[in-house]
Motif scaffolding. Sequence first.
Motif, PDB file in Angstrom:
ATOM      1  N   PRO A  51       0.813  -1.217   0.000  1.00  0.00           N
ATOM      2  CA  PRO A  51       0.000   0.000   0.000  1.00  0.00           C
ATOM      3  C   PRO A  51       0.847   1.269   0.000  1.00  0.00           C
ATOM      4  O   PRO A  51       0.477   2.258  -0.636  1.00  0.00           O
ATOM      5  CB  PRO A  51      -0.816  -0.129   1.293  1.00  0.00           C
ATOM      6  CG  PRO A  51      -0.859  -1.591   1.566  1.00  0.00           C
ATOM      7  CD  PRO A  51       0.436  -2.139   1.077  1.00  0.00           C
ATOM      8  N   ALA A  52       1.976   1.245   0.711  1.00  0.00           N
ATOM      9  CA  ALA A  52       2.854   2.420   0.725  1.00  0.00           C
ATOM     10  C   ALA A  52       3.397   2.694  -0.673  1.00  0.00           C
ATOM     11  O   ALA A  52       3.440   3.856  -1.127  1.00  0.00           O
ATOM     12  CB  ALA A  52       3.997   2.205   1.714  1.00  0.00           C
ATOM     13  N   GLU A  53       3.798   1.638  -1.376  1.00  0.00           N
ATOM     14  CA  GLU A  53       4.292   1.812  -2.743  1.00  0.00           C
ATOM     15  C   GLU A  53       3.189   2.315  -3.668  1.00  0.00           C
ATOM     16  O   GLU A  53       3.427   3.184  -4.522  1.00  0.00           O
ATOM     17  CB  GLU A  53       4.853   0.483  -3.253  1.00  0.00           C
ATOM     18  CG  GLU A  53       6.140   0.053  -2.574  1.00  0.00           C
ATOM     19  CD  GLU A  53       6.535  -1.387  -2.873  1.00  0.00           C
ATOM     20  OE1 GLU A  53       7.706  -1.733  -2.640  1.00  0.00           O
ATOM     21  OE2 GLU A  53       5.660  -2.175  -3.323  1.00  0.00           O
ATOM     22  N   LYS A  62      -1.803   0.350  11.933  1.00  0.00           N
ATOM     23  CA  LYS A  62      -0.466   0.181  11.348  1.00  0.00           C
ATOM     24  C   LYS A  62      -0.491   0.447   9.846  1.00  0.00           C
ATOM     25  O   LYS A  62       0.451   1.027   9.293  1.00  0.00           O
ATOM     26  CB  LYS A  62       0.055  -1.221  11.639  1.00  0.00           C
ATOM     27  CG  LYS A  62       0.398  -1.450  13.116  1.00  0.00           C
ATOM     28  CD  LYS A  62       0.955  -2.843  13.347  1.00  0.00           C
ATOM     29  CE  LYS A  62       1.304  -3.053  14.820  1.00  0.00           C
ATOM     30  NZ  LYS A  62       1.820  -4.428  15.073  1.00  0.00           N
ATOM     31  N   LEU A  63      -1.566   0.053   9.196  1.00  0.00           N
ATOM     32  CA  LEU A  63      -1.718   0.330   7.767  1.00  0.00           C
ATOM     33  C   LEU A  63      -1.838   1.833   7.532  1.00  0.00           C
ATOM     34  O   LEU A  63      -1.200   2.383   6.628  1.00  0.00           O
ATOM     35  CB  LEU A  63      -2.959  -0.387   7.231  1.00  0.00           C
ATOM     36  CG  LEU A  63      -3.388  -0.056   5.800  1.00  0.00           C
ATOM     37  CD1 LEU A  63      -2.310  -0.440   4.795  1.00  0.00           C
ATOM     38  CD2 LEU A  63      -4.708  -0.766   5.475  1.00  0.00           C
ATOM     39  N   VAL A  64      -2.635   2.493   8.338  1.00  0.00           N
ATOM     40  CA  VAL A  64      -2.795   3.948   8.217  1.00  0.00           C
ATOM     41  C   VAL A  64      -1.451   4.646   8.371  1.00  0.00           C
ATOM     42  O   VAL A  64      -1.090   5.542   7.596  1.00  0.00           O
ATOM     43  CB  VAL A  64      -3.803   4.470   9.261  1.00  0.00           C
ATOM     44  CG1 VAL A  64      -3.830   5.997   9.272  1.00  0.00           C
ATOM     45  CG2 VAL A  64      -5.200   3.921   8.983  1.00  0.00           C
ATOM     46  N   THR A  65      -0.673   4.231   9.357  1.00  0.00           N
ATOM     47  CA  THR A  65       0.637   4.839   9.587  1.00  0.00           C
ATOM     48  C   THR A  65       1.580   4.573   8.413  1.00  0.00           C
ATOM     49  O   THR A  65       2.280   5.482   7.943  1.00  0.00           O
ATOM     50  CB  THR A  65       1.262   4.291  10.881  1.00  0.00           C
ATOM     51  OG1 THR A  65       0.439   4.664  11.985  1.00  0.00           O
ATOM     52  CG2 THR A  65       2.656   4.846  11.096  1.00  0.00           C
ATOM     53  N   GLU A  98       2.971   7.721   6.253  1.00  0.00           N
ATOM     54  CA  GLU A  98       4.404   8.042   6.281  1.00  0.00           C
ATOM     55  C   GLU A  98       5.043   7.962   4.901  1.00  0.00           C
ATOM     56  O   GLU A  98       6.136   8.491   4.689  1.00  0.00           O
ATOM     57  CB  GLU A  98       5.129   7.097   7.245  1.00  0.00           C
ATOM     58  CG  GLU A  98       4.785   7.362   8.712  1.00  0.00           C
ATOM     59  CD  GLU A  98       5.491   6.421   9.660  1.00  0.00           C
ATOM     60  OE1 GLU A  98       6.054   5.406   9.200  1.00  0.00           O
ATOM     61  OE2 GLU A  98       5.480   6.696  10.886  1.00  0.00           O
ATOM     62  N   ALA A  99       4.352   7.322   3.958  1.00  0.00           N
ATOM     63  CA  ALA A  99       4.909   7.139   2.618  1.00  0.00           C
ATOM     64  C   ALA A  99       4.655   8.330   1.698  1.00  0.00           C
ATOM     65  O   ALA A  99       5.318   8.471   0.664  1.00  0.00           O
ATOM     66  CB  ALA A  99       4.342   5.880   1.984  1.00  0.00           C
ATOM     67  N   VAL A 100       3.680   9.178   2.055  1.00  0.00           N
ATOM     68  CA  VAL A 100       3.290  10.285   1.179  1.00  0.00           C
ATOM     69  C   VAL A 100       3.189  11.587   1.971  1.00  0.00           C
ATOM     70  O   VAL A 100       3.142  11.586   3.196  1.00  0.00           O
ATOM     71  CB  VAL A 100       1.935   9.998   0.480  1.00  0.00           C
ATOM     72  CG1 VAL A 100       2.063   8.810  -0.459  1.00  0.00           C
ATOM     73  CG2 VAL A 100       0.828   9.748   1.509  1.00  0.00           C
ATOM     74  N   ALA A 102      -7.097   6.817  14.647  1.00  0.00           N
ATOM     75  CA  ALA A 102      -6.728   6.856  13.227  1.00  0.00           C
ATOM     76  C   ALA A 102      -6.062   8.178  12.870  1.00  0.00           C
ATOM     77  O   ALA A 102      -5.083   8.218  12.113  1.00  0.00           O
ATOM     78  CB  ALA A 102      -7.955   6.636  12.353  1.00  0.00           C
ATOM     79  N   LEU A 103      -6.562   9.262  13.433  1.00  0.00           N
ATOM     80  CA  LEU A 103      -5.949  10.570  13.204  1.00  0.00           C
ATOM     81  C   LEU A 103      -4.560  10.626  13.829  1.00  0.00           C
ATOM     82  O   LEU A 103      -3.619  11.169  13.238  1.00  0.00           O
ATOM     83  CB  LEU A 103      -6.843  11.672  13.765  1.00  0.00           C
ATOM     84  CG  LEU A 103      -8.214  11.809  13.074  1.00  0.00           C
ATOM     85  CD1 LEU A 103      -9.144  12.697  13.893  1.00  0.00           C
ATOM     86  CD2 LEU A 103      -8.057  12.369  11.650  1.00  0.00           C
ATOM     87  N   GLU A 104      -4.419  10.046  15.011  1.00  0.00           N
ATOM     88  CA  GLU A 104      -3.121  10.002  15.671  1.00  0.00           C
ATOM     89  C   GLU A 104      -2.137   9.119  14.909  1.00  0.00           C
ATOM     90  O   GLU A 104      -0.915   9.338  14.956  1.00  0.00           O
ATOM     91  CB  GLU A 104      -3.276   9.492  17.106  1.00  0.00           C
ATOM     92  CG  GLU A 104      -4.001  10.468  18.021  1.00  0.00           C
ATOM     93  CD  GLU A 104      -4.496   9.828  19.314  1.00  0.00           C
ATOM     94  OE1 GLU A 104      -4.171   8.638  19.550  1.00  0.00           O
ATOM     95  OE2 GLU A 104      -5.209  10.506  20.068  1.00  0.00           O
ATOM     96  N   ALA A 105      -2.664   8.120  14.179  1.00  0.00           N
ATOM     97  CA  ALA A 105      -1.807   7.226  13.395  1.00  0.00           C
ATOM     98  C   ALA A 105      -1.315   7.869  12.107  1.00  0.00           C
ATOM     99  O   ALA A 105      -0.490   7.280  11.394  1.00  0.00           O
ATOM    100  CB  ALA A 105      -2.559   5.938  13.072  1.00  0.00           C
ATOM    101  N   GLY A 106      -1.821   9.058  11.791  1.00  0.00           N
ATOM    102  CA  GLY A 106      -1.339   9.787  10.625  1.00  0.00           C
ATOM    103  C   GLY A 106      -2.380  10.184   9.612  1.00  0.00           C
ATOM    104  O   GLY A 106      -2.087  10.915   8.666  1.00  0.00           O
ATOM    105  N   ALA A 107      -3.613   9.698   9.764  1.00  0.00           N
ATOM    106  CA  ALA A 107      -4.664  10.069   8.812  1.00  0.00           C
ATOM    107  C   ALA A 107      -5.010  11.549   8.944  1.00  0.00           C
ATOM    108  O   ALA A 107      -5.018  12.099  10.050  1.00  0.00           O
ATOM    109  CB  ALA A 107      -5.905   9.221   9.040  1.00  0.00           C
TER     110      ALA A 107
END
Length: 253
Positions: A155-157, A187-190, A194-196, A215-220
Amino acid sequence: MSAFPRVIPVLLVSDGYLVKPVKFHGDKYIGDPINAVRIFNEKQVDELVICDIDSSVKGAGVNYSLIEEIASEAFMPVGYGGGVSSAAEAQRITGIGIEKVILNSAAFNRPEAIGEISAALGSSSTVVSVDAKKRLTGGWDTYSQRGKKKLGMTPAEAARLAQEHGAGEIIVSAIDRESTFSGYDLKLVTAVSEAVTVPVIALGGASGYADFAPALEAGASAVAAGSMFVLNGKHRAVLITYPTPDQIRALKS
């Protein structure tokens, strides 16, 4: 940027009807999508996503008549996904009154389509949905065609590819969490966030408002949900809900 987190209902449509699958399978009939839009109007929803989940799989193309009905009823900005594969189609959709176009299969069948649509609409109106499923061995695989086609990338790629080609926003959808009410795959959200550098919307698994903050804290940058906004209770009766402004404001604290 919005002063408060974006909380986005996602409505899935098949053959013109509002449905709710579980893990991308077994569509449960919910009702009329236009009626759902009207109810969300009354609840003062800030943003809405509608996806025709069979357009690409069945090769039916874009459902313009549905889009016209939605645009005529919706009081909020709407993102539409389903069968979009060209800039001409995307421009026709936004010309009807839809604010954002969401790509999945076309984005990975021909990534250049992302750039063409982004050039036509602007990156902020060009969204790519990254559908991910957890591997038994760890990590995730990315799929298109409603979870039927494995893309051979993480998913990151996939998110990086979408951003590099012009996507201004990514929806990361956890296939194995959809309609399970088991919470977002944090973990998927993070990993995707972090990839974009573009905003990421978390989707798949929300069971209640308490799932939004993690989810927001995880980076969303925003949270989206389907089942929790249209189904209620252990029998999953149809009941359309949405948080109050105070509940959304509380996510900021």
